[in-house]
Design a protein around this motif. Structure first.
Motif, PDB file in Angstrom:
ATOM      1  N   VAL A  52     -12.337   5.701   3.991  1.00  0.00           N
ATOM      2  CA  VAL A  52     -11.102   6.491   4.060  1.00  0.00           C
ATOM      3  C   VAL A  52     -10.395   6.325   5.389  1.00  0.00           C
ATOM      4  N   SER A  53     -11.145   5.993   6.431  1.00  0.00           N
ATOM      5  CA  SER A  53     -10.509   5.828   7.741  1.00  0.00           C
ATOM      6  C   SER A  53      -9.586   4.614   7.770  1.00  0.00           C
ATOM      7  N   ASN A  54      -9.751   3.710   6.816  1.00  0.00           N
ATOM      8  CA  ASN A  54      -8.944   2.491   6.774  1.00  0.00           C
ATOM      9  C   ASN A  54      -7.803   2.576   5.768  1.00  0.00           C
ATOM     10  N   TYR A  55      -7.643   3.726   5.149  1.00  0.00           N
ATOM     11  CA  TYR A  55      -6.644   3.904   4.109  1.00  0.00           C
ATOM     12  C   TYR A  55      -5.747   5.100   4.433  1.00  0.00           C
ATOM     13  N   HIS A  56      -4.545   5.053   3.877  1.00  0.00           N
ATOM     14  CA  HIS A  56      -3.724   6.261   3.812  1.00  0.00           C
ATOM     15  C   HIS A  56      -4.266   7.094   2.655  1.00  0.00           C
TER      16      HIS A  56
ATOM     17  N   VAL B  54      -2.625  11.794   5.301  1.00  0.00           N
ATOM     18  CA  VAL B  54      -3.175  11.400   6.588  1.00  0.00           C
ATOM     19  C   VAL B  54      -3.197   9.876   6.628  1.00  0.00           C
ATOM     20  N   ARG B  55      -2.752   9.316   7.752  1.00  0.00           N
ATOM     21  CA  ARG B  55      -2.658   7.864   7.850  1.00  0.00           C
ATOM     22  C   ARG B  55      -4.000   7.245   8.218  1.00  0.00           C
ATOM     23  N   ASP B  56      -4.083   5.923   7.983  1.00  0.00           N
ATOM     24  CA  ASP B  56      -5.297   5.198   8.347  1.00  0.00           C
ATOM     25  C   ASP B  56      -5.462   5.197   9.863  1.00  0.00           C
ATOM     26  N   ARG B  57      -6.691   5.134  10.278  1.00  0.00           N
ATOM     27  CA  ARG B  57      -7.126   4.971  11.664  1.00  0.00           C
ATOM     28  C   ARG B  57      -6.678   6.101  12.589  1.00  0.00           C
TER      29      ARG B  57
ATOM     30  N   ALA C  78      -5.323  10.751  -3.538  1.00  0.00           N
ATOM     31  CA  ALA C  78      -4.971   9.365  -3.815  1.00  0.00           C
ATOM     32  C   ALA C  78      -5.075   8.562  -2.533  1.00  0.00           C
ATOM     33  N   ALA C  79      -5.313   7.267  -2.677  1.00  0.00           N
ATOM     34  CA  ALA C  79      -5.466   6.404  -1.516  1.00  0.00           C
ATOM     35  C   ALA C  79      -4.746   5.086  -1.742  1.00  0.00           C
ATOM     36  N   ARG C  80      -4.252   4.527  -0.643  1.00  0.00           N
ATOM     37  CA  ARG C  80      -3.650   3.202  -0.700  1.00  0.00           C
ATOM     38  C   ARG C  80      -3.899   2.514   0.634  1.00  0.00           C
ATOM     39  N   ARG C  81      -3.860   1.187   0.579  1.00  0.00           N
ATOM     40  CA  ARG C  81      -4.021   0.413   1.802  1.00  0.00           C
ATOM     41  C   ARG C  81      -2.778   0.574   2.679  1.00  0.00           C
TER      42      ARG C  81
ATOM     43  N   ASP D  58       5.113   4.312  -2.534  1.00  0.00           N
ATOM     44  CA  ASP D  58       5.133   4.965  -3.840  1.00  0.00           C
ATOM     45  C   ASP D  58       4.101   4.366  -4.798  1.00  0.00           C
ATOM     46  N   LYS D  59       3.237   3.510  -4.273  1.00  0.00           N
ATOM     47  CA  LYS D  59       2.206   2.888  -5.099  1.00  0.00           C
ATOM     48  C   LYS D  59       0.845   3.323  -4.596  1.00  0.00           C
ATOM     49  N   TRP D  60       0.205   4.172  -5.358  1.00  0.00           N
ATOM     50  CA  TRP D  60      -1.111   4.686  -5.013  1.00  0.00           C
ATOM     51  C   TRP D  60      -2.104   4.203  -6.073  1.00  0.00           C
ATOM     52  N   PRO D  61      -2.859   3.153  -5.778  1.00  0.00           N
ATOM     53  CA  PRO D  61      -3.714   2.582  -6.821  1.00  0.00           C
ATOM     54  C   PRO D  61      -4.983   3.363  -7.115  1.00  0.00           C
ATOM     55  N   TYR D  62      -5.395   4.201  -6.183  1.00  0.00           N
ATOM     56  CA  TYR D  62      -6.668   4.902  -6.355  1.00  0.00           C
ATOM     57  C   TYR D  62      -6.416   6.406  -6.421  1.00  0.00           C
ATOM     58  N   TRP D  63      -6.954   7.009  -7.476  1.00  0.00           N
ATOM     59  CA  TRP D  63      -6.742   8.438  -7.709  1.00  0.00           C
ATOM     60  C   TRP D  63      -8.047   9.140  -8.037  1.00  0.00           C
TER      61      TRP D  63
END
Length: 120
Positions: A28-32, A50-53, A96-99, A105-110
């Motif tokens: 999660v630390s590497n993802y939004h 919360v943003r990555d890193r 949800a998470a995204r790279r 507006d694209k969140w591939p993981y839910w």
């Protein structure tokens, strides 16, 4: 990739809840990571992110000052602390998470959603 949302429940107005979003398959630390919610008959809306890193956080105006998003890298989990809940917060909450550097507006993981019900 799996996101497991939990922590919802039935509470009274003014109470607090903490939602958890436990991740597997991503760090999660590497993802939004964001929380969204959907109330009955309404469209899904953004709640907090919360943003990555870095720990930059963003909130919908309707929850700013009441909700806090945070991340625990050791537990690979993102939290949503919800204080001073009001009936209008009643909804199913999703994480949800995204790279980074992917469309906002694209969140591939839910996650599967957790119900929050606030009674007046």
């Amino acid at each position: 990739v799996q996101l497991q949302a939990s922590g919802g429940g039935l509470v009274q107005a003014g109470d607090s809840l903490r939602l958890s979003c436990a991740a597997a398959g991503i760090t999660v630390s590497n993802y939004h990571v964001s929380w969204f919610r959907q109330a009955p008959g309404k469209e899904r809306e953004f709640v907090a992110a919360v943003r990555d890193r870095v720990d930059s956080t963003f909130y919908a105006s309707s929850v700013k000052g009441r909700f806090t998003i945070s991340r625990d890298g050791a537990k690979n989990t993102v939290y949503l602390q919800m204080n001073t809940l009001i009936p209008e917060d009643t909804a199913v909450y999703y994480c949800a998470a995204r790279r980074p550097f992917t469309p906002s507006d694209k969140w591939p993981y839910w996650g599967q959603g957790t119900q929050v019900t606030v009674s007046s």
